[in-house]
Structures are given as C-alpha cells and as structure tokens.
Design a protein around this motif. Structure first.
Motif, mmCIF file in Angstrom:
data_model
loop_
_atom_site.group_PDB
_atom_site.id
_atom_site.type_symbol
_atom_site.label_atom_id
_atom_site.label_comp_id
_atom_site.label_asym_id
_atom_site.label_seq_id
_atom_site.Cartn_x
_atom_site.Cartn_y
_atom_site.Cartn_z
ATOM 1 N N GLN A 133 2.489 18.582 10.040
ATOM 2 C CA GLN A 133 1.472 17.793 8.814
ATOM 3 C C GLN A 133 0.933 19.134 8.369
ATOM 4 N N MET A 134 0.161 19.264 9.896
ATOM 5 C CA MET A 134 -0.272 21.409 9.452
ATOM 6 C C MET A 134 0.488 22.062 8.951
ATOM 7 N N HIS A 135 2.247 22.225 9.558
ATOM 8 C CA HIS A 135 2.561 23.156 8.520
ATOM 9 C C HIS A 135 3.186 23.053 7.005
ATOM 10 N N ARG A 136 3.507 21.932 6.983
ATOM 11 C CA ARG A 136 3.457 21.155 5.528
ATOM 12 C C ARG A 136 2.077 21.828 4.464
ATOM 13 N N GLN A 137 1.443 22.017 5.757
ATOM 14 C CA GLN A 137 0.171 22.553 4.520
ATOM 15 C C GLN A 137 0.212 23.753 4.495
ATOM 16 N N ILE A 138 0.571 24.771 5.123
ATOM 17 C CA ILE A 138 0.065 26.268 5.664
ATOM 18 C C ILE A 138 1.302 26.737 5.030
ATOM 19 N N ASP A 139 2.259 26.522 5.482
ATOM 20 C CA ASP A 139 4.204 27.757 5.639
ATOM 21 C C ASP A 139 3.910 28.359 3.839
ATOM 22 N N GLU A 140 3.627 27.459 3.059
ATOM 23 C CA GLU A 140 3.745 28.378 1.835
ATOM 24 C C GLU A 140 2.787 29.509 1.769
ATOM 25 N N MET A 194 11.108 27.619 11.008
ATOM 26 C CA MET A 194 10.201 26.605 11.471
ATOM 27 C C MET A 194 9.558 25.157 10.246
ATOM 28 N N THR A 195 9.727 26.412 9.394
ATOM 29 C CA THR A 195 9.637 25.442 8.387
ATOM 30 C C THR A 195 10.464 24.232 7.365
ATOM 31 N N ASN A 196 11.682 24.732 7.711
ATOM 32 C CA ASN A 196 12.947 23.729 7.735
ATOM 33 C C ASN A 196 12.634 23.118 8.822
ATOM 34 N N LEU A 197 12.260 23.295 9.921
ATOM 35 C CA LEU A 197 12.427 22.141 11.170
ATOM 36 C C LEU A 197 10.969 20.585 10.943
ATOM 37 N N TYR A 198 10.780 21.478 10.239
ATOM 38 C CA TYR A 198 9.115 20.912 10.432
ATOM 39 C C TYR A 198 8.685 19.652 8.669
ATOM 40 N N ALA A 199 9.511 19.952 7.866
ATOM 41 C CA ALA A 199 10.000 19.357 6.656
ATOM 42 C C ALA A 199 10.211 17.605 7.031
ATOM 43 N N GLU A 200 9.348 17.568 5.876
ATOM 44 C CA GLU A 200 8.980 15.909 5.422
ATOM 45 C C GLU A 200 10.339 14.414 5.942
ATOM 46 N N ASP A 201 11.223 15.546 5.621
ATOM 47 C CA ASP A 201 12.374 14.718 5.395
ATOM 48 C C ASP A 201 13.509 15.469 6.692
ATOM 49 N N PHE A 202 12.440 16.107 8.001
ATOM 50 C CA PHE A 202 13.502 16.034 8.784
ATOM 51 C C PHE A 202 13.126 16.373 10.238
ATOM 52 N N GLN A 203 11.696 16.166 10.463
ATOM 53 C CA GLN A 203 11.568 16.088 10.987
ATOM 54 C C GLN A 203 11.648 14.563 11.731
#
Length: 329
Positions: A133-140, A194-203
């Motif tokens: 949840q955090m990475h999907r919020q801050i990674d960009e 790491m952004t890819n691994l935390y993607a909502e459709d992947f993690q």
C-alpha cells in the motif's frame, strides 16, 4: 472410741478421698485441656508454616515466570554488535550492500550519494500488505526525486513474512532483488523492480489467501523493469537468502528503527521509513489522516509542486534532521 466418733472419721475419710479424686480429675482435665491447646497451637503453627511455604513457592514461581518489569525494548550494544558481526560473516554476501545490510543509491549509481540531498531509507518485505500500500503511494514520487537528484535512496530487503506463504515468497523475492542490486549496476532497475512487485495486480495476498508465485513470474517483472536477461536468469537461485536472514536478525534489533508509538511500540516492523536515519512515525501519519507521501515531503522540506525539478533541492540536506511531518517546520 465411741461409735459416733468412728462414723465421723469414716465420713471424713470418704470426703477426703472424694476431694482427692475430684482434684485428680480436675488436674487431668486441666492437663488434657493444656495438651489440647498445645496441639491446637502446634497445628495452627503448622498450618501457618505450610501456608507460608506455599506463598513463598508461589511468589518464586511468579517471579520466575513474570519478571518484575517488562523486557526492555532497547537492544544492548553488545547484542547489536553480535548480530551485526554475524551478518557480516555470512557468505556469500553482496559487496554493494552497506554495513547495515541496505543498498544506498542515487541517480549517480550505487554507493554514490548526492552530498546535499537527504537520504530516504525504506525497509520492506515483498509479502507485506502495508508495504505494498505504501509503495503504490510513494514510488512514483521517489522515482521522480531520484531522477532529479533531489534525494538519495536506501532500500532494505527483509524476509520476515516467509511463513505467510507456502513457498517462502519473501525470501525468494528479496534474494532476487539483492542479486539484481549486486549484478546490475543501474539502480533504477532495482527501483522499478520493487515497484513492479508491489503492483496491486501482482503482489500476492498473505496467509490462507496466498496463491503461489513462480520464479518465472518474478523474472518477468525483473525483465519488465529493465534488468538484463543475463542477470534475471540467475537471480532466483536463493543466493543471498542466508545473508538476508542474518540481516533480518540485525535489522529488527536496531533501536533507531523501533516504533515510537502504537501497539508495536518498541518493536521494528515493516514498512519503516527513515529520513537521514530518523524514523517517520507511521502511527502519527495515520492519526493525522496524512498520506505517507505527504509525510515524506514535509519531512525533507520539499513541496509537491517541486518534485522532480532538477536543481530544486529539499530544504533538508544530508546533514539535517527531518522536519515535522505535519507542519514541515
């Protein structure tokens, strides 16, 4: 002797005998009562002693099973040094990692920091829902600041949640990230992986909802992130799993990473974010109804409108303490 006198003597003798008998009976009764009282006293003393012994045993057991104070949340310097030494002794270990088991990087490369930029460190477990949840919020935002040279980044991979999957997902994903950091000199690939691994459709979900993720699926995300095929094809052999377990042991003992509030106060948990080594209180972020992204930007002194602008630096340099997450002051 006259007959009357003889009768009088006999009556006195009988009276004396009766008096003596009564005196004897009274003495025996008094002795019996005395002995009864002594026995009662002894019995009472025995009961008191037994009760006292039971109490002492109970107190001893209680003290042995319930320390007089709660275990301290502070790790001793000796324990911390021992854990760090054990981490350093594991082979193989990635040479690109820093002394705390993390990977520091900037737009200039691994272990090449921008001198006037703050360092944002993130401690993560690939299985951790909160991390996702955090990475999907801050990674960009992190990527934009990274590309503009506004921050140094530091990633710490953890494997604490292996038990929440059926195939040690945390170890497999984290070990592959370490392998990529070690063998691919472009840190942007690690950042995107790491952004890819935390993607909502992947993690993957944890626990009973976990659906196994194959190494091939992980490899697809690495290739998608720009990792060369030659590196990605070797990243899933678990090369650094043993080292990561030692890193976990050391990292969870670091006092500066332990929660400062909430139900996990005094314990290290993921996700954890620090600015120049100072922890951001995630419980405070939640209580303020803030996003972690806003908390980070306030802490480094950079407005959202200036994110990604080359030449515009945060007001917090590499040597400064972070600002207040709520006021930015």
């Amino acid at each position: 002797m006259p007959q009357n006198d003889k009768r009088s003597v006999k009556r006195r003798t009988r009276s004396e005998r009766r008096a003596q008998e009564e005196a004897r009976l009274r003495a025996e009764a008094e002795q019996a009562e005395k002995e009864r009282k002594q026995q009662t006293l002894i019995g009472a003393i025995v009961v008191v002693v037994v009760i006292a012994l039971i109490a002492v045993i109970g107190i001893t057991v209680y003290r042995n099973t319930h320390p007089s104070s709660a275990p301290t949340a502070t790790t001793s310097s000796a324990s911390l040094a021992k854990a760090k030494k054990a981490m350093s002794a594991v082979k193989p270990k990635p040479s690109v990692a820093n002394s705390d088991g993390g990977f520091t990087f900037s737009k200039d490369g691994y272990n090449k920091t921008i001198s006037d930029a703050p360092t944002v460190a993130v401690y993560m477990d690939p299985m951790c829902p909160g991390c996702g949840q955090m990475h999907r919020q801050i990674d960009e935002t992190l990527k934009s600041m990274y590309e503009a040279g506004q921050v140094n980044l530091e990633y710490h991979m953890m494997t604490s949640l292996d038990a929440n999957s059926s195939d040690d997902y945390s170890s497999r994903a984290s070990s592959s990230a370490v392998y990529i950091a070690q063998h691919d000199s472009n840190p942007e690939h690690l950042l995107q992986y790491m952004t890819n691994l935390y993607a909502e459709d992947f993690q993957p979900s944890e626990g009973s909802d976990y659906v196994p993720v194959s190494n091939d699926k992980l490899k697809e995300q690495a290739i998608k992130a720009g990792v060369p095929e030659s590196v990605a094809s070797k990243a899933y052999a678990g090369t650094y799993t043993k080292w990561l377990k030692a890193v976990d042991s050391y990292t969870t003992q670091r006092n500066e990473l332990k929660n400062v509030s909430g139900s996990l106060k005094g314990q290290m948990s993921t996700p954890t974010v620090t600015i120049n080594g100072k922890i951001i209180d995630m419980n405070k972020v939640a209580s303020l109804n803030m996003s972690v992204k806003d908390a980070i930007l306030n802490a480094i002194g950079l407005s959202e409108s200036n994110v990604g602008k080359s030449g515009v630096m945060p007001s917090v340099s590499s040597k400064d303490k972070p600002k207040s997450i709520d006021t930015g002051e």
